[in-house]
Design a protein around this motif. Sequence first.
Motif: not given
Length: 67
Positions: A10-12, A34-40
């Motif tokens: 979802v973050g991505r 982009l690979q590091e994106r996360s809702c967290e």
Amino acid sequence: MVSAEQLKAVGRSCEDFELDPSRYGNNLTMSVSLQERSCEICQHWDENKKICRIGVFDEVLSSLDQT
């Protein structure tokens, strides 16, 4: 309960993603790959309630299921 993989997916994909540098671990970096994106690490994520404060998590997750 949301999984770590769902949070990343979802973050991505989320157009409303906004990095919260205090959660990213490197306050000097204001961008995230982009690979590091996360809702967290998004400023809209409520860590205590484990929900998106602006209510887009379920919508984005559902759209991923359609692809």
